[in-house]
Motif scaffolding. Structure first.
Motif, mmCIF file in Angstrom:
data_model
loop_
_atom_site.group_PDB
_atom_site.id
_atom_site.type_symbol
_atom_site.label_atom_id
_atom_site.label_comp_id
_atom_site.label_asym_id
_atom_site.label_seq_id
_atom_site.Cartn_x
_atom_site.Cartn_y
_atom_site.Cartn_z
ATOM 1 N N VAL A 478 0.851 -1.195 0.000
ATOM 2 C CA VAL A 478 0.000 0.000 0.000
ATOM 3 C C VAL A 478 0.879 1.235 0.000
ATOM 4 O O VAL A 478 1.833 1.339 0.781
ATOM 5 N N LEU A 479 0.569 2.144 -0.895
ATOM 6 C CA LEU A 479 1.235 3.446 -0.941
ATOM 7 C C LEU A 479 0.325 4.476 -0.286
ATOM 8 O O LEU A 479 -0.884 4.487 -0.532
ATOM 9 N N THR A 480 0.922 5.328 0.539
ATOM 10 C CA THR A 480 0.169 6.373 1.239
ATOM 11 C C THR A 480 0.858 7.714 1.010
ATOM 12 O O THR A 480 2.071 7.842 1.222
ATOM 13 N N SER A 481 0.088 8.681 0.576
ATOM 14 C CA SER A 481 0.592 10.029 0.353
ATOM 15 C C SER A 481 0.056 10.936 1.450
ATOM 16 O O SER A 481 -1.162 11.039 1.654
ATOM 17 N N LEU A 482 0.975 11.572 2.195
ATOM 18 C CA LEU A 482 0.626 12.430 3.329
ATOM 19 C C LEU A 482 0.909 13.886 2.984
ATOM 20 O O LEU A 482 1.996 14.218 2.506
ATOM 21 N N PRO A 488 4.117 26.043 12.090
ATOM 22 C CA PRO A 488 5.214 25.537 12.925
ATOM 23 C C PRO A 488 5.162 26.003 14.369
ATOM 24 O O PRO A 488 5.732 25.356 15.252
ATOM 25 N N ALA A 489 4.481 27.081 14.637
ATOM 26 C CA ALA A 489 4.432 27.593 16.003
ATOM 27 C C ALA A 489 3.467 26.793 16.870
ATOM 28 O O ALA A 489 3.746 26.520 18.041
ATOM 29 N N THR A 490 2.360 26.390 16.298
ATOM 30 C CA THR A 490 1.339 25.702 17.095
ATOM 31 C C THR A 490 1.140 24.249 16.703
ATOM 32 O O THR A 490 0.585 23.471 17.477
ATOM 33 N N GLY A 491 1.568 23.884 15.494
ATOM 34 C CA GLY A 491 1.349 22.523 15.028
ATOM 35 C C GLY A 491 -0.043 22.291 14.492
ATOM 36 O O GLY A 491 -0.386 21.158 14.132
ATOM 37 N N LYS A 492 -0.864 23.330 14.439
ATOM 38 C CA LYS A 492 -2.221 23.188 13.939
ATOM 39 C C LYS A 492 -2.219 23.251 12.413
ATOM 40 O O LYS A 492 -1.380 23.903 11.794
ATOM 41 N N SER A 493 -3.167 22.565 11.822
ATOM 42 C CA SER A 493 -3.272 22.555 10.375
ATOM 43 C C SER A 493 -3.637 23.942 9.865
ATOM 44 O O SER A 493 -4.434 24.660 10.484
ATOM 45 N N ILE A 494 -3.040 24.336 8.762
ATOM 46 C CA ILE A 494 -3.328 25.641 8.183
ATOM 47 C C ILE A 494 -4.757 25.694 7.653
ATOM 48 O O ILE A 494 -5.448 26.711 7.758
ATOM 49 N N ASP A 495 -5.200 24.570 7.108
ATOM 50 C CA ASP A 495 -6.557 24.504 6.577
ATOM 51 C C ASP A 495 -7.470 23.926 7.653
ATOM 52 O O ASP A 495 -7.565 22.710 7.833
ATOM 53 N N ASP A 496 -8.119 24.796 8.416
ATOM 54 C CA ASP A 496 -8.977 24.341 9.510
ATOM 55 C C ASP A 496 -10.239 23.644 8.999
ATOM 56 O O ASP A 496 -10.884 22.892 9.739
ATOM 57 N N GLY A 501 -9.035 12.846 8.108
ATOM 58 C CA GLY A 501 -8.648 11.840 7.128
ATOM 59 C C GLY A 501 -8.353 12.379 5.750
ATOM 60 O O GLY A 501 -7.933 11.639 4.863
ATOM 61 N N SER A 502 -8.585 13.678 5.553
ATOM 62 C CA SER A 502 -8.337 14.259 4.229
ATOM 63 C C SER A 502 -6.873 14.588 4.003
ATOM 64 O O SER A 502 -6.504 15.057 2.925
#
Length: 669
Positions: A478-482, A488-496, A501-502
């Motif tokens: 299985v290949l997985t693309s992440l 970088p300051a908070t570790g939160k995703s830029i796209d809220d 799973g997306s």
């Protein structure tokens, strides 16, 4: 002052002839002049002969005849079969692997924004290196051949994965060996008597096999990865064939595996995702009876199998610390400033603590991915989807239950198809928040389900085995693309607004069907033998055997032996040098007509015969018997003999080229 002059000669006297091919010009002339005289003479002679031969061919029309003979020699049935075998072996040993893995290139299936730089992961499950434990009743050399062919298949597949796909990370999902749990250590023995002769030395030899198959191509491949942490290959997740299952796990066997591959319980941040590996084969001992006392684990008082399940249990209980530390280290690596330790040199009162403790790290909240060798619990008959090979879906539509297509909820000696419901709930609940995906192995076939009973409804993929000896015709991985861009300051995703799973995409990549390749080889072999046999029959029927010449001279004569008083048969040959060896009135060679006394024998045949030879029936060798070569020549004159000769010679010719080509192809891998 007197000067001496060489005699002058016109320039044309030193100018070579326009079509003189014996002396080259330019750079070649310089080389020609630098050669010794014998070499120059040889080159000139060869050039003259070649030029003359070409002229003769042109003049006599022999060039066309030579080309015709050459074409007849090249374009034959035998040479055609040789070319067929060269192409077939190249396809079966090279092209089919390139085509299978080439169809899985990342750009052909991953869908990310143009500016995305995803992290590529390849999941490898259940290599289970074939060993004496795999097929205990298989005799030599079939057992050795099975080991060689399965190793070659996995090495070729993994090497092609590295060359064509170049993943940033490779994660193994357990069962690296097939009989690893059975091989004895210095402090433990195999539960079964037949495996106790295999010890640590044998296990280390199996480890070197694994290194040669997987780590060799991994280290030799020139990577183009842009990952700042570099590439990773993690194979520490244990399987039940590596160290046993549940109460069957032996601590020395587990320690041996971890000493070579690392801890089975670990947290890694890969591609801005937190990968949590859990040794569930050891944790499963918690709800299994102790093989010594028969009591079950859990509850108060004595804790059966505690030495086995304690390590993964402690790991899960401290998951907040493990995840928090790993995620904070990743942010620190990405450049986020972190608070350092501040040491104060103040005089403290006895009531004050001497060392200030830092607060426990908090979980940043990166998407979490669980890795377990044994799949999580699910309801019986939960379908695995259309990509399952052995038992496809019973219907084209989506069924709530499909028993043949589902993982069977069962177990046996040192294995269990799925974890128990209690163990599954404990693992998922303690891994922490934001669990979006689960990857598992063990089943050897592909299975994909969604666990709606857990928060977030994480999807689980059971990865196919990479070995063609594990019950699947088409192995795979299985290949997985992440891709998870974070602050970088908070570790939160830029796209809220991104849904759970997306941040990852999966793709099942299938490998060639090795059994089908062997079957195809068998069909080509049958075609080759039939074609060559038909060719031999046709050529033998067209060929008229040379007539055997009639014998003109008699082969034997009857002579009267004076020493025995009976008739003795002697061969007549032109190699007999004297007339005294021939009975009067018999045939003699031309040399016997010579009356020169120098050729007179020193003894008389009639008086004593050959010196030192007693003519009896036992020693009489005068009767002619055909030699082996004569027998073969006479047998070759028959139709069957000519067919056999043509067939064997043509088969040998094709087999030599095909075998040399095949050995070259497998030797290069």
């Amino acid at each position: 002052m007197n000067y001496s002059y060489l005699p002058t000669t016109s320039a044309s006297a030193y100018r070579p002839a326009r079509r003189d091919t014996r002396t080259p010009s330019g750079v070649f002339k310089t080389i020609h002049d630098a050669l010794p005289s014998w070499a120059t003479q040889w080159i000139n002679t060869a050039a003259q002969k070649a030029s003359g031969h070409i002229e003769r061919l042109k003049n006599k029309g022999e060039l066309k005849a030579t080309l015709l003979r050459t074409s007849r020699w090249l374009f034959t049935v035998t040479n055609g079969l040789i070319l067929l075998w060269i192409w077939t072996l190249w396809w079966g040993e090279r092209s089919v692997f390139q085509e299978s893995i080439g169809s899985c290139v990342w750009d052909s299936w991953e869908k990310w924004p143009t500016e995305a730089i995803p992290h590529h992961v390849a999941f490898i499950a259940d290599p289970q290196l074939v060993d004496p434990h795999t097929y205990p009743g298989r005799p030599w050399p079939l057992s050795t051949l099975t080991v060689k062919l399965t190793d070659q298949y996995m090495r070729r597949s993994f090497s092609t994965i590295q060359k064509n796909l170049d993943p940033d990370s490779v994660l193994f999902l357990g069962d690296l060996f097939d009989g690893g749990r059975e091989w004895s250590t210095a402090h433990s023995q195999s539960p079964e008597e037949q495996w106790r002769k295999y010890n640590d030395d044998f296990w280390k030899a199996e480890f070197h096999r694994f290194v040669k198959i997987f780590l060799g191509p991994w280290n030799s491949q020139e990577t183009h990865s842009t990952n700042p942490r570099g590439r990773r290959l993690i194979g520490s997740l244990p399987g039940n064939h590596d160290q046993g299952f549940g109460s069957g796990v032996q601590i020395p066997v587990r320690d041996r595996f971890q000493n070579f591959f690392g801890k089975g319980n670990r947290v890694d941040v890969i591609g801005n995702h937190t990968f949590v590996s859990v040794d569930t084969v050891s944790l499963s001992a918690m709800d299994q009876p102790d093989p010594k006392t028969g009591s079950t684990g859990g509850g108060d008082g004595a804790r059966p199998n505690q030495a086995i399940w304690q390590e993964p249990e402690d790991f899960l209980n401290a998951m907040k610390v493990h995840r928090g530390q790993a995620e904070m280290d990743e942010l620190r690596f990405l450049g986020t400033p972190q608070k350092g330790r501040l040491f104060k040199y103040d005089v403290l009162q006895p009531s004050q603590p001497a060392v200030a403790r830092e607060p426990e790290p908090e979980i940043v909240g990166l998407p979490a991915i669980l890795l377990t060798h044994v799949p999580l619990f699910r309801k019986p008959a939960t379908p695995c989807g259309p990509l399952r090979e052995r038992y496809p879906p019973s219907s084209d539509g989506v069924l709530e239950e499909d028993e043949p297509n589902a993982l069977k909820i069962s177990g046996g000696y040192q294995y269990q198809n799925v974890l128990t419901k209690a163990i599954s709930n404990e693992v998922v609940s303690k891994v922490g928040p934001n669990l979006i995906h689960v990857y598992s192995g063990d089943d050897h076939d592909y299975c994909e389900i969604t666990h709606r009973e857990f928060s977030g409804s994480p999807k689980e993929i059971t990865v196919k085995s990479i070995s063609w000896a594990m019950g699947v015709r088409k192995p795979g991985f299985v290949l997985t693309s992440l891709w998870n861009p974070i602050d970088p300051a908070t570790g939160k995703s830029i796209d809220d607004s991104a849904a759970p799973g997306s941040t990852l995409q999966n793709h099942l990549c299938l490998l060639p069907d090795q059994l089908s390749i062997f079957i195809y080889y068998g069909l080509i072999l049958a075609l080759t033998l039939v074609t060559l046999l038909a060719r031999a029959v046709i050529l033998s029927l067209r060929t008229t055997p040379a007539p055997t010449p009639d014998v003109v001279l008699p082969l034997t004569e009857i002579r009267e032996s004076r020493t025995r008083g009976r008739a003795v048969s002697h061969s007549s040959s032109s190699s007999i040098p004297n007339a005294s060896f021939i009975k009067p009135g018999g045939l003699a060679s031309r040399a016997t007509n010579n009356n020169n006394p120098r050729y007179s024998p020193p003894y008389s045949y009639y008086e004593s015969g050959y010196p030192g030879l007693d003519y009896t029936e036992e020693t009489d060798t005068s009767k002619w018997k055909p030699t082996n070569s004569e027998r073969r020549r006479r047998g070759g004159d028959t139709l069957f003999g000519r067919i056999r000769h043509e067939f064997s010679s043509s088969v040998t010719k094709v087999a030599k080229v095909a075998l040399v080509w095949y050995i070259f192809l497998i030797w290069r891998w």
